[in-house]
Every structure is written in C-alpha cells, then in structure tokens.
Design a protein around this motif. Structure first.
Motif, PDB file in Angstrom:
ATOM      1  N   PRO A  95      24.808 -31.629  12.930  1.00 52.38           N
ATOM      2  CA  PRO A  95      24.399 -32.769  13.043  1.00 52.38           C
ATOM      3  C   PRO A  95      24.929 -33.791  14.136  1.00 52.38           C
ATOM      4  N   GLY A  96      24.027 -34.365  14.519  1.00 54.41           N
ATOM      5  CA  GLY A  96      24.440 -35.233  15.419  1.00 54.41           C
ATOM      6  C   GLY A  96      24.171 -34.835  17.026  1.00 54.41           C
ATOM      7  N   ARG A  97      23.836 -33.432  16.933  1.00 57.76           N
ATOM      8  CA  ARG A  97      23.606 -32.835  18.285  1.00 57.76           C
ATOM      9  C   ARG A  97      22.221 -32.563  18.398  1.00 57.76           C
ATOM     10  N   THR A  98      21.904 -32.331  19.476  1.00 57.82           N
ATOM     11  CA  THR A  98      20.501 -31.866  19.914  1.00 57.82           C
ATOM     12  C   THR A  98      20.292 -30.447  19.717  1.00 57.82           C
ATOM     13  N   ARG A  99      19.192 -29.939  19.821  1.00 56.45           N
ATOM     14  CA  ARG A  99      18.776 -28.483  19.564  1.00 56.45           C
ATOM     15  C   ARG A  99      19.246 -27.618  20.679  1.00 56.45           C
ATOM     16  N   ARG A 100      19.336 -26.473  20.591  1.00 57.60           N
ATOM     17  CA  ARG A 100      19.799 -25.369  21.484  1.00 57.60           C
ATOM     18  C   ARG A 100      18.531 -24.610  21.784  1.00 57.60           C
ATOM     19  N   GLU A 101      18.679 -23.877  23.282  1.00 57.96           N
ATOM     20  CA  GLU A 101      17.501 -23.241  23.623  1.00 57.96           C
ATOM     21  C   GLU A 101      17.949 -22.188  24.472  1.00 57.96           C
ATOM     22  N   LEU A 102      17.490 -20.941  24.146  1.00 56.56           N
ATOM     23  CA  LEU A 102      17.440 -19.653  24.775  1.00 56.56           C
ATOM     24  C   LEU A 102      16.142 -19.412  25.692  1.00 56.56           C
ATOM     25  N   ARG A 103      16.115 -18.789  26.539  1.00 55.74           N
ATOM     26  CA  ARG A 103      14.889 -18.359  27.143  1.00 55.74           C
ATOM     27  C   ARG A 103      15.340 -16.662  27.744  1.00 55.74           C
ATOM     28  N   PHE A 104      14.414 -15.956  27.665  1.00 57.12           N
ATOM     29  CA  PHE A 104      14.543 -14.390  28.196  1.00 57.12           C
ATOM     30  C   PHE A 104      13.265 -13.685  28.340  1.00 57.12           C
ATOM     31  N   ALA A 105      13.222 -12.889  29.250  1.00 54.04           N
ATOM     32  CA  ALA A 105      12.145 -12.092  29.691  1.00 54.04           C
ATOM     33  C   ALA A 105      12.517 -10.485  29.820  1.00 54.04           C
ATOM     34  N   ALA A 106      11.673  -9.564  29.938  1.00 48.82           N
ATOM     35  CA  ALA A 106      11.867  -8.214  30.070  1.00 48.82           C
ATOM     36  C   ALA A 106      12.177  -7.881  31.379  1.00 48.82           C
ATOM     37  N   GLY A 107      13.128  -7.087  31.554  1.00 51.22           N
ATOM     38  CA  GLY A 107      13.900  -6.796  33.104  1.00 51.22           C
ATOM     39  C   GLY A 107      14.641  -7.932  33.562  1.00 51.22           C
ATOM     40  N   GLY A 108      15.860  -7.047  33.989  1.00 52.40           N
ATOM     41  CA  GLY A 108      16.880  -8.009  34.477  1.00 52.40           C
ATOM     42  C   GLY A 108      18.127  -7.358  34.569  1.00 52.40           C
ATOM     43  N   ASP A 109      19.363  -7.880  34.580  1.00 51.56           N
ATOM     44  CA  ASP A 109      20.548  -7.193  34.847  1.00 51.56           C
ATOM     45  C   ASP A 109      21.427  -7.139  33.661  1.00 51.56           C
ATOM     46  N   VAL A 110      21.103  -7.569  32.370  1.00 55.48           N
ATOM     47  CA  VAL A 110      21.508  -7.607  31.160  1.00 55.48           C
ATOM     48  C   VAL A 110      20.978  -6.389  30.241  1.00 55.48           C
ATOM     49  N   ARG A 111      21.630  -5.851  29.477  1.00 58.95           N
ATOM     50  CA  ARG A 111      21.115  -4.813  28.749  1.00 58.95           C
ATOM     51  C   ARG A 111      21.710  -4.762  27.309  1.00 58.95           C
TER      52      ARG A 111
END
Length: 488
Positions: free
Chosen positions: A358-374
């Motif tokens: 409450p009182g804080r803005t929404r949060r956002e996460l973005r992702f795509a296939a391929g990268g350096d995180v598994r």
C-alpha cells in the motif's frame, strides 16, 4: 517387447503433501509400494501455467508446454473462429456456451483440431514404435488408431447420431461411455464424477487380465472434483479411492508385488489445489471495456475475458491494437484485489507486473530466453527489473523462484502459445476467478495460478529411468520418460 509393461497413472490434482500423508496413514498401499520400490519426489513436479487440467494434460500427454501443444486454458477465445472455447469450467458455464458445443470441443476438437499437429503425443510415438497402447478417459488421447462413438448405451447412441465422426486414439481407447474399443462390462455413467475412477479401475483390471497393452495411461480424475468441493486438506479419502483402483488393476496381475515385478509404474498429478476464501469477478475489473459475451456477437466488443479458476486471460479483439493495449489491460487487471500477477509480451520480452505494498507503485520484471542466468532446470535467461516480483534470487548465475516453480519457462510458454490471451493473470492466494456461469469454489479448493500452492503435482515412479539429474521436475517430463522406457 524387451521393456517391461508400463502404466502411467494420472491422479488429477493430487498434492505432494497429501500423497505423503495418505501413505503415512496407511490409506494408499499401492502408492506406498511404488514409492518404496522406486522414487517418491517429495516436492512434486511443476505444472504448466495456467495450472488447469487441459493445459497440464497437454503437457503430460506430449512432453511439451503449450507453446508447442497449443491448448491454452480451460476457457479461451478462438481468434480463428471468433468464439469462446469452453472445456467444462462448470455445468452452468457449459449451459451459457451451449452443452453440445462444449462437449464437441472437449471430446472431439481438443484432440482433433485444437491440439497442434506438430506436437507428438505419447500414444502417437508409441503407436509408431509398435508398442501396444491403451488409455482410459483422459483429455489428451490422440493416437494412430481410428475409433467410432460407441453404440452400446442409449446416451452414446444419441451422441453417435449427433456427431457422426470418428477419432484417432490409442489401440485400446475407453473414454467415459463414448468410446470403447472392446466390450469390458465397465460403465462410467457418461463420466459422472465419483464414477470415473471406478470405471478406469474396471477397464484397467480387464486390460491386465487379458494382456491387452504394453503401455496404459490410467486416468484417475475424481480427486480433483473432491478437492474442489471439500478443499485440498480433504484429499485423503479421494487418494484412497484412487489407490483402490490401482490395487484392483494390480490384483488382476497377481497382486501388488507380482504386478510390480512385471510392470513399471509412474504416478503423477497434473497440479495440486489451494484453499479458496474469496472470488474475483473479471467483469468488475474490466468494467470500463466492452466485453464479448458468451453467446453474443457484439460488434463493438474490445476484449474477450477468459476466467480459468485461479488464472485468467484477456484477449484484445482488434488485431492491430493487441500490443498497444496489453500494458493498460494488465494494469487494469492488477488493480483488482484478487489479482497478484499480470503478464504480457512486449517486443521480444515477457513482462510480469505485481502490485507493490500500500502506498507504493507496482513492480516490474522483464525476461527473455537466452542469457547468462540459468534456472533450476538449466534453461538460460536474460532478466531485468525487480526480482521481488517473483520472489526470485540470483546467485552465481543461478536463478531460484521457489514461490513460483519453474516460473520463467511456464510464463514464457504461456505467452508464446499462439492461442493464448494477450494478457495473463494469476490470482492472489485465497482467490479464484468466477467462471462465465458465475461459479466459484469458495470454501473448497481450486488451481490455475503460478503460485507454488497449486502448481506442484505429486510424483512417484518405479522401474523407469529419470530423464535428467538436476532434480527440478516438470509434468512435461512424463512423456520423455515413457518414450525412453520403450526406446521410442
């Protein structure tokens, strides 16, 4: 056939913890024997998202998520036909869309039209390899053998006159009382809840006694209906009933021990259940938009709404506006108290939104296939934004999302399924979206969300080799495990 015969038993909605409790209380002797001879996966296997039965049956039956098999949900909008597809959210929802249409979509079109021709089912793969296949009533049954609607009962004769069409299934197909490749003396009262497990057990007993299969998909769906009605903590009684039908099958093969000497077994659930305390009406969340109704052809409709228990989808009906409207629709859905996560595609990325405190803005996460995180299953991703959206952590390149199992792969597959909505919603804990018939499961249990509470299905097996060694299981691992067993 050099490989041992194999039974894949699917107990709809069985939670890992409830399986463990049933075994500990002595209510599931067959399941206990399987676990003791082989492996019980304590945490279970991750469902598809939405974690509803048609999507999960597609994953179990093909070994792939819906970006491959194309069954997007329980209720969805067909862009090709410009109509809703309803597989059976409730009887009242079926009445709104038309009973005949609902049955046609569920029994025939799901396999013969909606299931992608590029997805190979477990039955098709084994039929091609010369394995004798059999299946009891299961949503995904497509195989290489043609079957006509049964004419043994009055109701099935009416269905045969109405549909006048055949289907492709395993060599031995038993689907409610509508398809029966041979006379067994078993009846399901046209798939009435409470009778379906007994029908499956009766058919399996006949098939074992007469040596009629090498591979059997044994569908035991009544635990799901019981859990919807009484809640996830009441699964002990319905798991015990499913176990009785497995024992019935095993007794036809000489008893539990002898049967397991001669047969491999996989027991899996497509998802689990979460307790439901409150309902969310999608119409309220999108009241500022013109919504296509179930039986209407509203020319000026802007969106179609598809509730799917603890998940939902929103379709933009004007093709050129789909990408432009995805974010405002996601934010509109997220403004509802019953919505925890909203997801959509933007360019080449998947976007997940979550409301802040409450009182804080929404949060956002973005992702795509391929990268350096598994992730836990070894898939590679690029990830940007607020990891707290999925309660995620990244350490030494390893992504973990225990509150949302296998989250990135499940969301990615859902958003890249060509028949999915433009916006996907996942309900907050304790909430469910009312279906088009106004039905909810408040006071009982439900499923469909990305959350761990209804996303992990029970899993135990013996006599088969695991398809991987990383420990993070998916229900999509079942078909690869079966195919490897038969080298198919």
């Amino acid at each position: 056939m050099s490989a041992r015969k194999l039974v894949l038993a699917v107990v709809d909605g069985m939670a890992p913890a409830m399986l463990g409790r049933a075994i500990a209380e002595g209510r599931a002797p067959a399941l206990r024997a399987i676990a003791e001879r082989g492996t019980l996966i304590a945490e279970g296997a991750a469902a598809a998202f939405p974690s509803v039965t048609p999507v999960c049956a597609g994953a179990i039956g093909t070994g792939a998520l819906q970006d491959v098999h194309h069954i997007p949900s329980l209720n969805w909008w067909s862009r090709a036909e410009r109509r809703y597809v309803e597989y059976g959210s409730s009887l009242r929802a079926a009445y709104r869309f038309g009973i005949a249409r609902q049955l046609t979509d569920t029994v025939f079109n799901m396999n013969m039209e909606h299931l992608s021709p590029d997805a190979t089912t477990v039955f098709e793969a084994l039929d091609d390899a010369g394995v004798r296949t059999a299946g009891t009533t299961y949503l995904i049954y497509r195989g290489r053998h043609r079957h006509d609607v049964s004419r043994e009962l009055a109701l099935s004769r009416i269905a045969a006159a109405l549909w006048r069409r055949s289907v492709l299934g395993p060599a031995e197909l038993f689907y409610a009382d509508m398809f029966a490749s041979r006379e067994t003396g078993c009846r399901s009262q046209m798939g009435l809840p409470g009778m379906r497990d007994r029908h499956a057990g009766c058919v399996a007993e006949h098939l074992v006694a007469n040596d009629l299969f090498d591979f059997l998909l044994l569908s035991l769906p009544d635990n799901d209906n019981h859990s919807h009605r009484y809640g996830p903590m009441a699964q002990g009684a319905s798991i015990a009933e499913a176990d009785r039908q497995i024992v019935r099958m095993m007794d036809a093969g000489g008893g539990v021990d002898r049967f397991l000497d001669d047969h491999a077994m996989i027991v899996v659930a497509d998802h689990s259940h979460a307790p439901i305390a409150r309902r969310c009406d999608l119409g309220d969340a999108f009241s500022s938009w013109t919504v296509m109704g179930p039986g209407a052809r509203t020319r000026d409709a802007e969106i179609a709404l598809c509730p799917n228990a603890r998940a939902a989808m929103v379709y933009v009906l004007v093709d050129e506006a789909r990408e432009r409207l995805a974010r405002p629709l996601a934010e509109a859905g997220l403004a509802s108290d019953g919505v925890e996560l909203a997801m959509f595609r933007c360019g080449g990325e998947a976007v997940v939104l979550r409301s802040g405190p409450p009182g804080r803005t929404r949060r956002e996460l973005r992702f795509a296939a391929g990268g350096d995180v598994r992730d836990e299953r070894g898939a590679a991703w690029s990830v940007e934004g607020d990891l707290s959206v999925l309660s995620a952590t990244v350490r030494d390149g390893a992504l973990r999302t225990p509150e949302y199992p296998n989250a990135l792969a499940r969301v990615w597959a859902a958003l890249h399924c060509p028949t999915s909505g433009d916006v996907l919603l996942s309900a907050a804990p304790g909430w469910e979206f009312a279906d088009w018939g106004g039905v909810d499961h408040v006071g009982g249990g439900s499923h469909g969300s990305l959350h761990v509470s209804d996303s992990m299905g029970a899993l135990a097996f013996c006599g088969v080799r695991p398809p991987h060694d990383h420990g993070a299981w998916s229900i999509a691992d079942m078909t690869p495990m079966v195919r490897a067993h038969f080298d198919a």
